[in-house]
Design an enzyme around this catalytic site. Structure first.
Site, PDB file in Angstrom:
ATOM      1  N   TYR A 143       0.869  -1.186   0.000  1.00 59.23           N
ATOM      2  CA  TYR A 143       0.000   0.000   0.000  1.00 59.23           C
ATOM      3  C   TYR A 143       0.903   1.233   0.000  1.00 59.23           C
ATOM      4  O   TYR A 143       1.467   1.591   1.031  1.00 59.23           O
ATOM      5  CB  TYR A 143      -0.883  -0.078   1.249  1.00 59.23           C
ATOM      6  N   LYS A 173      -1.261  -1.193  -4.234  1.00 61.52           N
ATOM      7  CA  LYS A 173      -2.333  -0.200  -4.084  1.00 61.52           C
ATOM      8  C   LYS A 173      -1.627   1.134  -4.075  1.00 61.52           C
ATOM      9  O   LYS A 173      -0.878   1.454  -3.143  1.00 61.52           O
ATOM     10  CB  LYS A 173      -3.090  -0.439  -2.772  1.00 61.52           C
TER      11      LYS A 173
END
Ligand SMILES: CC(=O)N[C@@H]([C@@H](O)[C@H](O)[C@H](O)CO)[C@@H](O)CC(=O)C(=O)O
Length: 291
Positions: A143, A173
């Site tokens: 992330y 992400k």
């Protein structure tokens, strides 16, 4: 190597953690929330305990209980449930990763530690690798959210050879506006079949052009249906219509309205209560909601 049931793609709602007005987690609305996402928004993937879910403001036991509730309520209704397990403490992160595996989540995601920060790519990879190893059967997503973590290591640099170090790595992400970095991630990993999930909802169309395979974001909680229309327009190469969708969703009113809408689901964290006050100014826009 971990392999997801199927590649994570399309829209992924970054869920809000519903709270009561007394600051306790309101578990009782999560079932209704799942139905709302699936039936009203056409969104069947979720990202739990992330930024929107304020995972880092919750205790470890609260994070575990929230994850459990989503997995229980989402069973046979949702396609994939990814749990964010990032933490400053490696041990806590590993504990959360093991817990996610135990309860049957579909994947885990981790942000970079943001207080004593990794100073180069290798240090960051080592941290991620240790967390991923705690849940060796679960797909792992990095992330990338440099504006909040302060860790500016380019995602493209990080991804170079990442599966050699983290065999369960399945995707990224990417919550940053640097489309050059994002495009290079996609371009340099064409053989890998990674999921490239974009996280700046206002720029999703540009990211689709750069090769995004999906998107994780807060606005898909309430603009899922409409954003799916944008994805469909993009898919059929109707770029003018896709652009019209994107320009509408970039409006600030939609962003604030969405936050206030969450309160109608009984989702009301301290942050959301503040935003709700703000949102009274936008009450007249609620007609937009149903359009
Ligand atoms: C900083 C932030 O909260 N970014 C959001 C976006 O969805 C963002 O809310 C949206 O683009 C509206 O500005 C996501 O990237 C965060 C996210 O997916 C998460 O909750 O983990």
């Amino acid at each position: 190597m971990a392999s997801p049931k199927k590649k994570l793609q399309g829209l992924v709602a970054a869920t809000i953690t519903p709270m009561t007005e007394h600051g306790e987690i309101n578990f009782s609305v999560i079932g209704r929330y799942v139905d709302y996402l699936v039936e009203e928004q056409g969104v069947k993937n979720i990202f739990v305990n992330g930024t929107t879910g304020e995972g880092l403001s919750l205790s470890i036991s609260e994070r575990c209980r929230v994850a459990e509730e989503w997995v229980t309520e989402g069973r046979n209704k949702l396609d994939q449930i990814v749990i964010h397990v990032g933490a400053l403490s490696l041990k806590e992160s590993q504990e959360l990763a093991q817990h996610a595996a135990k309860i049957g989540a579909d994947g885990i995601a981790v942000i970079a530690p943001f207080f004593l920060k990794p100073w180069n790519k290798d240090v960051l990879i080592n941290f991620l690798k240790e967390v991923a190893a705690a849940a060796p059967a679960l797909p792992f997503y990095y992330y990338h959210i440099p504006a909040l973590t302060g860790v500016k290591i380019r995602a493209e640099e990080l991804l170079d050879g990442i599966q050699d170090k983290i065999p369960t790595f399945q995707g990224l992400k990417f919550s940053d506006t640097d489309l050059l970095d994002f495009g290079q991630c996609v371009d340099q990993n064409r053989q890998q079949q990674f999921a490239f999930l974009f996280g700046v909802d206002e720029q999703l169309l540009s990211a689709l052009v750069m090769g995004a395979t999906g998107a994780v974001g807060s606005t898909y909680n309430y603009l899922g249906k409409k954003t799916n229309q944008m994805l469909e327009a993009f898919e059929r190469k109707d770029f003018s219509s896709a652009l019209n969708h994107q320009l509408i969703y970039m409006k600030r009113s939609y962003l604030i309205l969405g936050r206030s809408q969450s309160s109608s689901l009984g989702c009301s964290s301290p942050l959301q209560q503040t935003l709700r006050k703000l949102s009274f100014a936008f009450r007249d826009l609620s007609t937009l909601w149903s359009n």
